[in-house]
Motif scaffolding. Sequence first.
Motif, mmCIF file in Angstrom:
data_model
loop_
_atom_site.group_PDB
_atom_site.id
_atom_site.type_symbol
_atom_site.label_atom_id
_atom_site.label_comp_id
_atom_site.label_asym_id
_atom_site.label_seq_id
_atom_site.Cartn_x
_atom_site.Cartn_y
_atom_site.Cartn_z
ATOM 1 N N SER A 1 -16.548 39.478 9.200
ATOM 2 C CA SER A 1 -16.221 39.891 7.831
ATOM 3 C C SER A 1 -17.506 40.235 7.090
ATOM 4 O O SER A 1 -18.373 39.376 6.912
ATOM 5 N N VAL A 2 -17.639 41.488 6.664
ATOM 6 C CA VAL A 2 -18.869 41.942 6.005
ATOM 7 C C VAL A 2 -18.718 41.832 4.498
ATOM 8 O O VAL A 2 -17.748 42.320 3.916
ATOM 9 N N MET A 3 -19.693 41.167 3.876
ATOM 10 C CA MET A 3 -19.720 40.987 2.428
ATOM 11 C C MET A 3 -21.142 41.186 1.931
ATOM 12 O O MET A 3 -22.082 41.256 2.708
ATOM 13 N N CYS A 4 -21.286 41.264 0.622
ATOM 14 C CA CYS A 4 -22.588 41.518 0.005
ATOM 15 C C CYS A 4 -23.361 40.221 -0.227
ATOM 16 O O CYS A 4 -22.782 39.207 -0.619
ATOM 17 N N THR A 5 -24.676 40.282 0.010
ATOM 18 C CA THR A 5 -25.585 39.169 -0.273
ATOM 19 C C THR A 5 -26.883 39.738 -0.819
ATOM 20 O O THR A 5 -27.080 40.950 -0.867
ATOM 21 N N ARG A 6 -27.778 38.849 -1.185
ATOM 22 C CA ARG A 6 -29.164 39.217 -1.501
ATOM 23 C C ARG A 6 -30.044 38.034 -1.170
ATOM 24 O O ARG A 6 -29.554 36.945 -0.932
ATOM 25 N N ASN A 7 -31.344 38.249 -1.150
ATOM 26 C CA ASN A 7 -32.269 37.212 -0.691
ATOM 27 C C ASN A 7 -32.458 36.068 -1.667
ATOM 28 O O ASN A 7 -32.860 34.992 -1.278
ATOM 29 N N CYS B 1 -21.998 47.672 -0.623
ATOM 30 C CA CYS B 1 -23.099 46.719 -0.821
ATOM 31 C C CYS B 1 -24.446 47.425 -0.952
ATOM 32 O O CYS B 1 -25.186 47.201 -1.914
ATOM 33 N N LEU B 2 -24.771 48.277 0.017
ATOM 34 C CA LEU B 2 -26.081 48.942 0.023
ATOM 35 C C LEU B 2 -26.256 49.850 -1.187
ATOM 36 O O LEU B 2 -27.316 49.853 -1.821
ATOM 37 N N ALA B 3 -25.223 50.606 -1.548
ATOM 38 C CA ALA B 3 -25.298 51.517 -2.696
ATOM 39 C C ALA B 3 -25.502 50.749 -4.000
ATOM 40 O O ALA B 3 -26.094 51.270 -4.944
ATOM 41 N N ARG B 4 -25.033 49.494 -4.040
ATOM 42 C CA ARG B 4 -25.184 48.677 -5.250
ATOM 43 C C ARG B 4 -26.462 47.838 -5.221
ATOM 44 O O ARG B 4 -26.697 47.023 -6.099
ATOM 45 N N GLY B 5 -27.295 48.029 -4.185
ATOM 46 C CA GLY B 5 -28.578 47.326 -4.128
ATOM 47 C C GLY B 5 -28.524 45.966 -3.446
ATOM 48 O O GLY B 5 -29.451 45.174 -3.580
ATOM 49 N N TYR B 6 -27.456 45.688 -2.697
ATOM 50 C CA TYR B 6 -27.314 44.422 -1.999
ATOM 51 C C TYR B 6 -27.434 44.634 -0.497
ATOM 52 O O TYR B 6 -27.438 45.749 -0.014
ATOM 53 N N GLU B 7 -27.494 43.529 0.235
ATOM 54 C CA GLU B 7 -27.486 43.573 1.684
ATOM 55 C C GLU B 7 -26.063 43.377 2.173
ATOM 56 O O GLU B 7 -25.229 42.796 1.485
ATOM 57 N N ARG B 8 -25.795 43.871 3.385
ATOM 58 C CA ARG B 8 -24.505 43.628 4.053
ATOM 59 C C ARG B 8 -24.720 42.505 5.062
ATOM 60 O O ARG B 8 -25.603 42.599 5.897
ATOM 61 N N SER B 9 -23.907 41.464 4.979
ATOM 62 C CA SER B 9 -24.046 40.314 5.875
ATOM 63 C C SER B 9 -22.700 39.960 6.474
ATOM 64 O O SER B 9 -21.661 40.090 5.822
ATOM 65 N N GLY B 10 -22.725 39.488 7.720
ATOM 66 C CA GLY B 10 -21.511 39.045 8.379
ATOM 67 C C GLY B 10 -21.182 37.609 8.008
ATOM 68 O O GLY B 10 -22.060 36.746 7.985
ATOM 69 N N PHE B 11 -19.922 37.362 7.715
ATOM 70 C CA PHE B 11 -19.424 36.037 7.346
ATOM 71 C C PHE B 11 -18.350 35.627 8.339
ATOM 72 O O PHE B 11 -17.551 36.458 8.768
ATOM 73 N N PHE B 12 -18.287 34.339 8.673
ATOM 74 C CA PHE B 12 -17.182 33.852 9.496
ATOM 75 C C PHE B 12 -16.091 33.297 8.598
ATOM 76 O O PHE B 12 -16.349 32.792 7.516
ATOM 77 N N GLU B 13 -14.858 33.440 9.066
ATOM 78 C CA GLU B 13 -13.695 33.032 8.286
ATOM 79 C C GLU B 13 -13.350 31.570 8.535
ATOM 80 O O GLU B 13 -13.359 31.106 9.668
ATOM 81 N N VAL B 14 -13.016 30.869 7.457
ATOM 82 C CA VAL B 14 -12.538 29.494 7.535
ATOM 83 C C VAL B 14 -11.129 29.477 6.958
ATOM 84 O O VAL B 14 -10.927 29.825 5.800
ATOM 85 N N ASP B 15 -10.160 29.112 7.783
ATOM 86 C CA ASP B 15 -8.762 29.004 7.363
ATOM 87 C C ASP B 15 -8.503 27.554 6.987
ATOM 88 O O ASP B 15 -8.479 26.674 7.849
ATOM 89 N N THR B 16 -8.305 27.286 5.710
ATOM 90 C CA THR B 16 -8.106 25.919 5.236
ATOM 91 C C THR B 16 -6.662 25.460 5.404
ATOM 92 O O THR B 16 -6.357 24.305 5.096
ATOM 93 N N GLY B 17 -5.784 26.358 5.846
ATOM 94 C CA GLY B 17 -4.400 25.987 6.033
ATOM 95 C C GLY B 17 -3.718 25.588 4.734
ATOM 96 O O GLY B 17 -2.768 24.823 4.741
ATOM 97 N N GLU B 18 -4.251 26.079 3.617
ATOM 98 C CA GLU B 18 -3.722 25.790 2.280
ATOM 99 C C GLU B 18 -3.830 24.311 1.911
ATOM 100 O O GLU B 18 -3.044 23.792 1.129
#
Length: 145
Positions: A93-99, A110-127
């Motif tokens: 899952s790709v989302m925006c980050t910065r340093n 993300c890049l056009a808005r001045g942020y980095e693109r980073s991969g995130f892993f999903e956590v399913d909390t099962g509600e």
Amino acid sequence: MSKGARLHSILLAGGLLLAGASPALADLRMCNTTGSRVGIALGYRDAQGWITEGWWNLAPRACETLLRGTLAARFYYVHAVDYDKGGEWTGKSVMCTRNKEFTIRGIEDCLARGYERSGFFEVDTGEQKGWTIQLTDTAGAAPRP
């Protein structure tokens, strides 16, 4: 961050891969079971849409509450960086980050808005009302490409 980053695993409280519920608390908590300092970025969907936040700095073998109160979403997304040994916990899952410290609304352009693109892993909390994610170091794992 590092191309030669070591693979890391995410453990359930019960010892399986991923994350485990914490029935006593109504918070989202992160536990760092490694011997390294770790930086955490978190992504989730709230009433206004997608948001990513970071960085929480976790000491070795420490836990911290990232979000207080009953969880508002079923799925949370995590990107973590091992500050001492290099390597990171990532996902598809790709989302925006910065340093530096950040709160970013939206996950698009993300890049056009001045942020980095980073991969995130999903956590399913099962509600569940509360959840604890445990990060662990997998010794001898192959380098991440």
